[in-house]
Scaffold this active site. Structure first.
Site, PDB file in Angstrom:
ATOM      1  N   GLY A  18       0.837  -1.203   0.000  1.00 45.33           N
ATOM      2  CA  GLY A  18       0.000   0.000   0.000  1.00 45.33           C
ATOM      3  C   GLY A  18       0.864   1.242   0.000  1.00 45.33           C
ATOM      4  N   SER A  34       2.620   4.800   1.095  1.00 45.40           N
ATOM      5  CA  SER A  34       3.261   5.270   2.316  1.00 45.40           C
ATOM      6  C   SER A  34       2.208   5.969   3.173  1.00 45.40           C
ATOM      7  CB  SER A  34       4.393   6.248   1.970  1.00 45.40           C
ATOM      8  OG  SER A  34       4.980   6.762   3.133  1.00 45.40           O
ATOM      9  N   SER A  91      -0.260   4.325   4.659  1.00 43.46           N
ATOM     10  CA  SER A  91      -1.516   3.559   4.635  1.00 43.46           C
ATOM     11  C   SER A  91      -1.689   2.681   5.875  1.00 43.46           C
ATOM     12  CB  SER A  91      -1.587   2.693   3.372  1.00 43.46           C
ATOM     13  OG  SER A  91      -0.526   1.753   3.340  1.00 43.46           O
ATOM     14  N   GLY A  92      -0.632   2.535   6.663  1.00 46.22           N
ATOM     15  CA  GLY A  92      -0.737   1.754   7.894  1.00 46.22           C
ATOM     16  C   GLY A  92      -0.138   0.369   7.806  1.00 46.22           C
ATOM     17  N   LYS A  93       0.702   0.117   6.833  1.00 44.55           N
ATOM     18  CA  LYS A  93       1.286  -1.220   6.641  1.00 44.55           C
ATOM     19  C   LYS A  93       2.068  -1.683   7.867  1.00 44.55           C
ATOM     20  CE  LYS A  93       3.653   0.037   3.082  1.00 44.55           C
ATOM     21  NZ  LYS A  93       3.231   1.465   3.162  1.00 44.55           N
ATOM     22  N   SER A  94       3.016  -0.846   8.304  1.00 42.67           N
ATOM     23  CA  SER A  94       3.864  -1.223   9.437  1.00 42.67           C
ATOM     24  C   SER A  94       3.057  -1.347  10.726  1.00 42.67           C
ATOM     25  CB  SER A  94       4.990  -0.196   9.615  1.00 42.67           C
ATOM     26  OG  SER A  94       5.835  -0.173   8.480  1.00 42.67           O
ATOM     27  N   SER A 146       6.090  -1.709  -2.217  1.00 41.16           N
ATOM     28  CA  SER A 146       6.087  -2.575  -3.409  1.00 41.16           C
ATOM     29  C   SER A 146       5.101  -2.066  -4.453  1.00 41.16           C
ATOM     30  CB  SER A 146       5.778  -4.030  -3.025  1.00 41.16           C
ATOM     31  OG  SER A 146       4.690  -4.143  -2.142  1.00 41.16           O
TER      32      SER A 146
END
Length: 270
Positions: A101, A103, A105-108, A175
């Site tokens: 997603g 930067s 977006s809450g991935k980490s 990605s």
């Protein structure tokens, strides 16, 4: 007496190996040594010993491959302890949860909530975070398109190793290119690549702006920033899509969506 000398050796023919002297002979030799040692003069290139390495490879392949091919002498080494054995030991199935997603977006955040929840269930996980990996494994890569592709390729290969070890590997990376994510999927067994798309609008990600990068990108101080002047190719067939409504759900709730999927696919039991 202490003797210090720098010795340069150049073989001009096949070297002859002599048996080492005894301790007594060696000590006697040292006591009699009074001459200074000088470096050996270089010899004619035609007399220098050479060694040829067989690096013959197939067409369109490289001796030191970058994911494109292998040297003919490189083989896969099998062991009597296989993936199934490790999975039985851990009572879980190794897989890769690929969170993608924009930067911000809450991935980490979701990755950390997910690993905490799985850890509480006694499951072994490991996070490959995009920023963290760039501190070491991928510190030599830029953010150009070709380097981004290589960045994802390396993360994909490491994630594959974790999954083969029976670990639930969580890759949290922007990605942005679909072909790179698909390439990572292709190196894993069917079903072991679980793509989680953080489908959060750009305006929301930019409003969060956790690192201040969007502001810099808008000002032209960062070039090739995903979502601004470089594309993000959204997944077409993700296993899991997480969206935000009027109110952003807590990370724990989003992590439970992924856990429900893992339970349904029997990844939390060997």
């Amino acid at each position: 007496m202490t003797i210090a000398a720098k010795i340069s050796l150049i073989f001009t023919s096949s070297p002859t190996v002599h048996a080492p002297p005894t301790k007594q002979r060696f000590a006697k030799c040292l006591r009699k040594t009074t001459l200074a040692l000088t470096p050996v003069k270089s010899t004619d290139a035609s007399k220098t010993l050479s060694h040829t390495v067989d690096a013959t490879v197939k067409p369109d392949q490289h001796a030191f491959p970058n994911g494109s091919g292998l040297h003919a002498n490189v083989v896969w080494h099998k062991c009597s302890v296989e993936k199934n054995d490790r999975q039985e030991l851990l009572n879980q199935k190794g897989c890769v949860i690929w969170i993608t997603g924009l930067s911000g977006s809450g991935k980490s955040t979701v990755a950390c909530a997910l690993t905490r929840a799985l850890h509480a269930r006694g499951k072994l996980t490991y996070i490959l975070d995009g920023d963290t990996v760039r501190h070491g494994l991928n510190c030599d890569l830029t953010f150009k398109a070709e380097d981004r592709t290589e960045n994802i390729r390396r993360i994909g290969e490491v994630a594959k190793l974790f999954a083969n070890a029976g670990v639930i590997c969580i890759a949290s990376v922007v990605s942005p290119y679909r072909k790179d994510r698909d390439a990572c999927r292709s190196i894993l067994p069917d079903g072991d690549f679980i793509e989680v798309f953080m489908d959060i609008p750009l305006c929301v990600c930019e409003a969060r702006n956790p690192k201040g990068l969007y502001k810099l990108a808008r000002a032209g101080k960062i070039k090739g920033f995903t979502g601004i002047d470089d594309p993000y190719e959204a997944p077409l067939n993700s296993e899991i899509v997480i969206q935000q409504g009027e109110v952003c759900p807590p990370p724990e709730a989003m992590a439970e969506i992924v856990i429900s999927y893992l339970e349904a696919k029997v990844y939390l039991h060997a």
